[in-house]
Design a protein around this motif. Structure first.
Motif, PDB file in Angstrom:
ATOM      1  N   LYS A  24       0.834  -1.351  -0.021  1.00 15.31           N
ATOM      2  CA  LYS A  24       0.102  -0.041   0.085  1.00 15.31           C
ATOM      3  C   LYS A  24       0.911   1.239   0.226  1.00 15.31           C
ATOM      4  N   LEU A  25       2.050   1.341   0.672  1.00 15.03           N
ATOM      5  CA  LEU A  25       2.925   2.174   0.632  1.00 15.03           C
ATOM      6  C   LEU A  25       3.673   2.650  -0.630  1.00 15.03           C
ATOM      7  N   PHE A 180      11.489   9.143  14.192  1.00 19.33           N
ATOM      8  CA  PHE A 180       9.897   9.159  14.312  1.00 19.33           C
ATOM      9  C   PHE A 180       9.437   7.817  14.683  1.00 19.33           C
ATOM     10  N   ILE A 181       8.248   7.789  15.261  1.00 17.63           N
ATOM     11  CA  ILE A 181       7.663   6.433  15.568  1.00 17.63           C
ATOM     12  C   ILE A 181       6.282   6.377  14.827  1.00 17.63           C
ATOM     13  N   VAL A 182       6.255   5.214  14.153  1.00 16.17           N
ATOM     14  CA  VAL A 182       4.950   4.763  13.614  1.00 16.17           C
ATOM     15  C   VAL A 182       4.426   3.691  14.005  1.00 16.17           C
ATOM     16  N   ASN A 183       3.246   3.543  13.644  1.00 18.90           N
ATOM     17  CA  ASN A 183       2.492   2.250  14.450  1.00 18.90           C
ATOM     18  C   ASN A 183       2.689   1.001  13.556  1.00 18.90           C
ATOM     19  N   GLY A 184       3.771   0.607  13.538  1.00 15.34           N
ATOM     20  CA  GLY A 184       4.158  -0.584  12.675  1.00 15.34           C
ATOM     21  C   GLY A 184       4.115  -0.410  11.471  1.00 15.34           C
ATOM     22  N   SER A 185       3.856  -1.612  10.622  1.00 13.90           N
ATOM     23  CA  SER A 185       3.583  -1.363   9.131  1.00 13.90           C
ATOM     24  C   SER A 185       2.123  -1.049   8.657  1.00 13.90           C
ATOM     25  N   GLY A 186       1.250  -1.284   9.760  1.00 18.54           N
ATOM     26  CA  GLY A 186      -0.257  -1.066   9.560  1.00 18.54           C
ATOM     27  C   GLY A 186      -0.898  -2.369   8.916  1.00 18.54           C
ATOM     28  N   ASP A 188      -3.799  -3.532   6.236  1.00 18.80           N
ATOM     29  CA  ASP A 188      -5.022  -3.186   5.127  1.00 18.80           C
ATOM     30  C   ASP A 188      -6.662  -3.533   5.650  1.00 18.80           C
ATOM     31  N   LEU A 189      -7.624  -2.797   6.209  1.00 14.84           N
ATOM     32  CA  LEU A 189      -8.573  -3.570   6.940  1.00 14.84           C
ATOM     33  C   LEU A 189      -9.636  -3.827   5.785  1.00 14.84           C
ATOM     34  N   SER A 190      -9.389  -3.012   4.312  1.00 11.37           N
ATOM     35  CA  SER A 190     -10.272  -3.447   3.362  1.00 11.37           C
ATOM     36  C   SER A 190      -9.862  -5.053   2.952  1.00 11.37           C
ATOM     37  N   ASN A 191      -8.530  -5.594   3.198  1.00 11.79           N
ATOM     38  CA  ASN A 191      -8.241  -6.664   2.690  1.00 11.79           C
ATOM     39  C   ASN A 191      -8.377  -7.977   3.965  1.00 11.79           C
ATOM     40  N   TYR A 192      -8.172  -7.503   4.988  1.00 15.72           N
ATOM     41  CA  TYR A 192      -8.160  -8.217   6.183  1.00 15.72           C
ATOM     42  C   TYR A 192      -9.879  -8.035   6.734  1.00 15.72           C
ATOM     43  N   LYS A 193     -10.751  -8.507   6.340  1.00 18.86           N
ATOM     44  CA  LYS A 193     -12.342  -8.279   6.717  1.00 18.86           C
ATOM     45  C   LYS A 193     -12.707  -9.126   8.221  1.00 18.86           C
ATOM     46  N   TYR A 194     -13.319  -8.446   8.647  1.00 18.48           N
ATOM     47  CA  TYR A 194     -13.981  -9.077  10.231  1.00 18.48           C
ATOM     48  C   TYR A 194     -14.783 -10.286   9.688  1.00 18.48           C
ATOM     49  N   SER A 195     -14.517 -11.353  10.613  1.00 22.96           N
ATOM     50  CA  SER A 195     -15.566 -12.518  10.312  1.00 22.96           C
ATOM     51  C   SER A 195     -15.814 -13.102  11.647  1.00 22.96           C
ATOM     52  N   ILE A 196     -16.768 -13.672  11.885  1.00 22.15           N
ATOM     53  CA  ILE A 196     -17.327 -14.008  13.527  1.00 22.15           C
ATOM     54  C   ILE A 196     -16.679 -15.508  13.584  1.00 22.15           C
ATOM     55  N   PRO A 197     -15.687 -15.308  14.720  1.00 25.06           N
ATOM     56  CA  PRO A 197     -14.871 -16.385  15.153  1.00 25.06           C
ATOM     57  C   PRO A 197     -15.656 -17.720  15.711  1.00 25.06           C
ATOM     58  N   ASN A 198     -15.282 -19.022  15.296  1.00 25.69           N
ATOM     59  CA  ASN A 198     -15.977 -20.182  15.663  1.00 25.69           C
ATOM     60  C   ASN A 198     -15.856 -20.391  17.342  1.00 25.69           C
ATOM     61  N   THR A 199     -16.814 -20.441  18.006  1.00 24.34           N
ATOM     62  CA  THR A 199     -16.510 -20.534  19.503  1.00 24.34           C
ATOM     63  C   THR A 199     -17.022 -21.967  19.727  1.00 24.34           C
ATOM     64  N   ARG A 200     -17.602 -22.606  18.723  1.00 23.23           N
ATOM     65  CA  ARG A 200     -18.090 -24.112  19.035  1.00 23.23           C
ATOM     66  C   ARG A 200     -17.133 -25.215  19.057  1.00 23.23           C
ATOM     67  N   ASP A 367      -4.475   1.121  11.062  1.00 20.04           N
ATOM     68  CA  ASP A 367      -5.003   1.311   9.777  1.00 20.04           C
ATOM     69  C   ASP A 367      -3.922   1.662   8.830  1.00 20.04           C
ATOM     70  N   VAL A 368      -3.433   0.900   7.717  1.00 18.18           N
ATOM     71  CA  VAL A 368      -2.355   1.223   6.977  1.00 18.18           C
ATOM     72  C   VAL A 368      -2.508   2.676   6.378  1.00 18.18           C
ATOM     73  N   ASN A 369      -3.593   3.018   5.998  1.00 16.37           N
ATOM     74  CA  ASN A 369      -3.616   4.278   5.524  1.00 16.37           C
ATOM     75  C   ASN A 369      -3.095   5.480   6.571  1.00 16.37           C
ATOM     76  N   LEU A 370      -3.406   5.272   7.814  1.00 15.37           N
ATOM     77  CA  LEU A 370      -2.915   6.252   8.699  1.00 15.37           C
ATOM     78  C   LEU A 370      -1.213   6.235   8.969  1.00 15.37           C
ATOM     79  N   VAL A 371      -0.778   4.781   8.651  1.00 12.11           N
ATOM     80  CA  VAL A 371       0.661   4.626   8.966  1.00 12.11           C
ATOM     81  C   VAL A 371       1.259   5.195   7.718  1.00 12.11           C
ATOM     82  N   ASN A 372       0.698   4.897   6.502  1.00 17.57           N
ATOM     83  CA  ASN A 372       1.353   5.592   5.374  1.00 17.57           C
ATOM     84  C   ASN A 372       1.336   6.897   5.393  1.00 17.57           C
ATOM     85  N   ALA A 373       0.324   7.596   5.781  1.00 18.42           N
ATOM     86  CA  ALA A 373       0.262   9.135   5.657  1.00 18.42           C
ATOM     87  C   ALA A 373       1.344   9.654   6.545  1.00 18.42           C
TER      88      ALA A 373
END
Length: 382
Positions: A24-25, A180-186, A188-200, A367-373
């Motif tokens: 993304k950078l 300067f300190i940045v929050n890791g490599s960030g 991509d929240l659009s690429n790693y989408k939320y899914s409900i974890p299996n608790t059973r 968020d990678v967009n914040l880190v890249n900015a």
């Protein structure tokens, strides 16, 4: 190629990180700049094709980033020197140890206008357990100090406060340095989408190279303890066994591959299906991370986590007691790791709640967009 405003040279020690960690950078950089990368040979055709499609100019080398290789390193230094003299970059962005140590010195000699070395974690050479490798650690410290000697043209980028203070305390840098300190490599929240974890059907996943300081043995031993009480619980390990100075021994590797305790998945091109299939992500690392990418990916996909109270790893746990997303455990504490695993088994609602909180924390901080900015600002490209 059309005339671009600045010429940027990126140097890394593994082609696998170019798109996975910096994709993304790079996409932001190529919008208005001519981008070159100096990388070990690209073996993945998809990576090469994507970089070509992005109009990134690739220069390959034979660097071994994980081990000491004198002749290979000397060849790398010469090739990089020749490359910088030829393309005359306006901005030089090296990341990881060897590109930072060698590249920063060469860029200064070649009078590159803006040098932005990024330390993506200090690794085990600066950790307390590095006493076993005192000679290598000593040499690494001196080389890093020599490389990062103060320059008005140099902006050093860290991924966590601990690494900055470690180098400051060790006299490798001073408060005069532009850091300067940045929050890791960030992530991509659009690429790693939320899914409900299996608790059973609960499963724990660790994503890591198979090296000691990542806590592979601790994960194996904790899994063995938990399975004695809960034989139905699954434990999975994903990552390559590579030629590294700190690689796990053959005996442990054989136990892992036997499948009696862990399901070993090896190396994969896409971790997302495996994170989606997991209930909780675990990384008991004391390696000296920047900010561990696998934890960010897990958080982004809504997975509760367990990690060590160690450099870089502690950044991934939300300090707010009102929005917990996981647990910090003491380094090398197998009993504590097993205990936190059992917590999730007994409190399955926390798997869901902590996962939602983790996604929110990733959005706010990583968020990678914040880190890249922030990165573009440091490079003075925005």
């Amino acid at each position: 190629m059309e005339n671009k405003s600045k010429r940027v040279l990126i140097a890394c020690d593994s082609s696998a990180t170019l798109l996975g960690f910096r994709g993304k950078l790079i996409a932001e950089l190529v919008k208005s700049n001519e981008v070159h990368v100096f990388t070990p040979k690209i073996c993945c055709d998809a990576t090469a094709d994507q970089l070509k499609a992005m109009q990134v100019i690739v220069h390959e080398n034979a660097l071994n980033g994980s081990n000491v290789a004198v002749f290979s390193d000397l060849k790398y230094i010469y090739q990089l020197f020749q490359l910088i003299r030829t393309i005359k970059p306006d901005i030089f962005f090296p990341y990881t140890f060897k590109p930072v140590i060698y590249g920063t010195v060469i860029a200064k000699l070649c009078k590159v206008n803006r040098i932005t070395p990024m330390l993506t974690g200090l690794g085990y050479n600066f950790a307390p357990q590095a006493a076993k490798r005192s000679f290598i650690s000593h040499i690494t410290g001196h080389l890093l100090k020599w490389s990062l000697l103060y320059s008005e043209r140099q902006h050093i980028i860290f991924q966590n406060q601990d690494d900055y203070h470690t180098l400051l305390k060790g006299g490798i840098i001073s408060k005069r340095h532009k850091a300067f300190i940045v929050n890791g490599s960030g992530v991509d929240l659009s690429n790693y989408k939320y899914s409900i974890p299996n608790t059973r059907y609960i499963s724990f996943l660790m994503i890591s190279r198979l090296i000691n300081a990542k806590g592979v043995k601790e994960f194996y031993e904790a899994a063995k303890l938990v399975q004695q009480k809960f034989p139905e619980i699954k434990f999975k390990l994903l990552g390559p066994y590579d030629n590294n100075i700190d690689a796990i021994d053959q005996e442990l590797y054989a136990l892992i591959r036997s499948g009696e305790v862990l399901e070993y998945l090896g190396q994969v091109d896409d971790v997302r299906p495996h994170i989606k299939a997991a209930s909780i992500l675990v990384l008991p690392s004391y390696y000296g991370e920047g900010v561990p990418r696998c934890m960010l990916e897990g958080m982004a996909m809504g997975r509760a986590i367990i990690t060590c109270d160690s450099v870089g790893c502690r950044e991934t746990i939300n300090p707010s007691a009102k929005q917990p997303n996981g647990f910090l455990i003491p380094v090398k504490n197998i009993t504590a790791l097993a205990s936190k695993m059992e917590h999730y088994i007994h409190h399955t609602k926390d798997i869901l709640i902590y996962g939602v909180n983790g996604r929110k924390f990733a959005k706010e901080k990583f968020d990678v967009n914040l880190v890249n900015a922030a990165m573009l600002k440091i490079m003075q490209l925005n």
